[in-house]
Design an enzyme around this catalytic site. Sequence first.
Site, PDB file in Angstrom:
ATOM      1  N   ARG A   1      -6.458   9.282   7.923  1.00 30.86           N
ATOM      2  CA  ARG A   1      -7.637   9.283   8.799  1.00 30.86           C
ATOM      3  C   ARG A   1      -7.877  10.565   9.598  1.00 30.86           C
ATOM      4  O   ARG A   1      -8.808  10.600  10.407  1.00 30.86           O
ATOM      5  CB  ARG A   1      -7.566   8.112   9.794  1.00 30.86           C
ATOM      6  CG  ARG A   1      -7.348   6.741   9.179  1.00 30.86           C
ATOM      7  CD  ARG A   1      -8.414   6.378   8.184  1.00 30.86           C
ATOM      8  NE  ARG A   1      -8.392   4.961   7.822  1.00 30.86           N
ATOM      9  CZ  ARG A   1      -9.027   4.451   6.782  1.00 30.86           C
ATOM     10  NH1 ARG A   1      -9.740   5.239   5.980  1.00 30.86           N
ATOM     11  NH2 ARG A   1      -8.983   3.159   6.531  1.00 30.86           N
TER      12      ARG A   1
ATOM     13  N   HIS B   1     -10.117   5.600  -7.914  1.00 29.60           N
ATOM     14  CA  HIS B   1     -10.411   4.233  -7.482  1.00 29.60           C
ATOM     15  C   HIS B   1     -11.384   3.662  -8.498  1.00 29.60           C
ATOM     16  O   HIS B   1     -12.503   4.163  -8.639  1.00 29.60           O
ATOM     17  CB  HIS B   1     -11.033   4.247  -6.088  1.00 29.60           C
ATOM     18  CG  HIS B   1     -11.371   2.881  -5.577  1.00 29.60           C
ATOM     19  ND1 HIS B   1     -10.806   2.366  -4.431  1.00 29.60           N
ATOM     20  CD2 HIS B   1     -12.216   1.914  -6.037  1.00 29.60           C
ATOM     21  CE1 HIS B   1     -11.276   1.149  -4.215  1.00 29.60           C
ATOM     22  NE2 HIS B   1     -12.134   0.857  -5.183  1.00 29.60           N
TER      23      HIS B   1
ATOM     24  N   HIS C   1      -4.040   1.566  -7.656  1.00 28.63           N
ATOM     25  CA  HIS C   1      -4.091   0.166  -7.208  1.00 28.63           C
ATOM     26  C   HIS C   1      -4.684  -0.819  -8.226  1.00 28.63           C
ATOM     27  O   HIS C   1      -5.738  -1.413  -8.013  1.00 28.63           O
ATOM     28  CB  HIS C   1      -4.799   0.015  -5.869  1.00 28.63           C
ATOM     29  CG  HIS C   1      -6.060   0.819  -5.682  1.00 28.63           C
ATOM     30  ND1 HIS C   1      -7.053   0.911  -6.615  1.00 28.63           N
ATOM     31  CD2 HIS C   1      -6.475   1.564  -4.630  1.00 28.63           C
ATOM     32  CE1 HIS C   1      -8.027   1.667  -6.151  1.00 28.63           C
ATOM     33  NE2 HIS C   1      -7.698   2.081  -4.944  1.00 28.63           N
TER      34      HIS C   1
ATOM     35  N   ASP D   1      -1.578   2.403  -0.530  1.00 32.79           N
ATOM     36  CA  ASP D   1      -2.989   2.496  -0.141  1.00 32.79           C
ATOM     37  C   ASP D   1      -3.137   2.193   1.347  1.00 32.79           C
ATOM     38  O   ASP D   1      -4.114   1.559   1.778  1.00 32.79           O
ATOM     39  CB  ASP D   1      -3.856   1.562  -0.987  1.00 32.79           C
ATOM     40  CG  ASP D   1      -5.348   1.892  -0.896  1.00 32.79           C
ATOM     41  OD1 ASP D   1      -5.689   2.967  -0.365  1.00 32.79           O
ATOM     42  OD2 ASP D   1      -6.162   1.073  -1.349  1.00 32.79           O
TER      43      ASP D   1
ATOM     44  N   HIS E   1      -7.375   0.200  10.039  1.00 32.55           N
ATOM     45  CA  HIS E   1      -8.519   0.076  10.929  1.00 32.55           C
ATOM     46  C   HIS E   1      -8.019  -0.628  12.195  1.00 32.55           C
ATOM     47  O   HIS E   1      -6.974  -1.282  12.188  1.00 32.55           O
ATOM     48  CB  HIS E   1      -9.632  -0.756  10.298  1.00 32.55           C
ATOM     49  CG  HIS E   1     -10.127  -0.228   8.998  1.00 32.55           C
ATOM     50  ND1 HIS E   1     -11.069   0.780   8.908  1.00 32.55           N
ATOM     51  CD2 HIS E   1      -9.821  -0.558   7.715  1.00 32.55           C
ATOM     52  CE1 HIS E   1     -11.309   1.045   7.645  1.00 32.55           C
ATOM     53  NE2 HIS E   1     -10.569   0.250   6.890  1.00 32.55           N
TER      54      HIS E   1
END
Length: 472
Positions: free
Chosen positions: A85, A197, A251, A321, A325
């Site tokens: 982030r 992804h 993933h 992954d 948040h």
Amino acid sequence: MTLVRFGLFSLVSLMARTLIRNAQAVLPGDGIHSSSGTVDLRHVLIEDGKILDVDASSTASCDHLIEADDLFLMPGVIDDQVHFREPGLTHKEDLATASHACAAGGVTTFLEMPNTKPPAVTVEGVQAKEALAAEKSLVNYGFYIGATPDNVAELNAAQNVPGIKIFIGSSTGNLLVDEQAALERIFAETTLPICAHCEDETTVRANAERLAGTTDIHDHSRIRDEAAAVISTARATELARRHQHRFHVLHVSTGAELVSLADPSPYLTAEVCPHHLFFNVDDYDRLGSRIQMNPSIKTAADNAKLWQALQDDVIQVIATDHAPHTLEEKAQPYPQSPSGLPAVENSLALMLNQCNAGKVTMPQIAHWMSDAPARVWDITGKGRIANGYDADLVLVRMNSERTIRDEDQHTKNRWSPWNGETLRGWPVTTIVNGSIVWSIDGGFREKIRGQKPTFDHARGGFWNTADGIGPT
């Protein structure tokens, strides 16, 4: 000579000569099969940040002695898919807090994704993130360069990075690359390894329109359904095979995607994340948006198929992954709640708990979480306990029981989807480049900084490096 005990670990640097004595060392096997490898009582000698001898004498000359009786010595975890982030979203996480969580979880190297603000889609953007990590990170680091529909020149200019990340779905702005012509250019005209992804944007949007107005968290797995994953993974792996371009499927979330990986290819590798192994749609009632992820959580049958794919060497890597948040953000009603969860702090312990349950072995864990990601991304000198390799190591106490609690987490948002679960088998000391960065008794050594490793893509990736990515 200094005798190092656990309560004093935070005081000791291992940059001199250190002997780790009487450790049950998890050693590599032939490197192709996850079931290979051994666990053997060893005395491991470290000098100047490197493993000097994995079969040293118990009386070898050293400056520091670590008595590791009843402990297992594993290679440090390499987590090849994280979202830390920084820059731009540091209210959720930053490189300092994330690297503390890594160190406490036995992760000694992370590879971070480009979807920050601004996104890392230029060489300059990647270098800016590297500079931040050099200043803040307790553990080693690498940063992918992100693909856009029109940045092939930047992708080709990038050097000594793990690879290219493509968002074939589940992104916004110029990071979303789902037009066939743009994908063809990237696979045809670049040379770095690619990861992606894989969720088909057309399918996701059609499902979202069909379920417009829903506030049911269960619908997240109906919108981002099996078909979205299967279509996109098949599309990407076809590009990789046709262009003979190394490609790593991030993933994998469904058993049906495994069809695209079943035919062995020197160009393809894949990974699975803990949340797709341990959670399924039945857990939404219990955990709600805490397990809202992209790709979405699928069924219990998918869980079983993904575990079997690891055992069968169809999937090579376990990565987290990690995408945190705030709990306030996650508590918004669906679909305003964002997708993503934190995991770097608990991923190794989750697998050690499975080992204690007799479902996996320690050599398998070391293969999936250390050796295989080093080989996929050509990270020299990492991923194994072997002579000449970097001393990125984790001491593990397999009979240690701890309960994961939100308030104990080191990630900035202080929560975990595994809150309340008791696991058996935990890291107790993490060593990065020969220096202890964290121990269960001594805490963090705040002045230690990780390093950017070397990504030597001439090595040819996983299938060409059965004996590991050596130190030179």
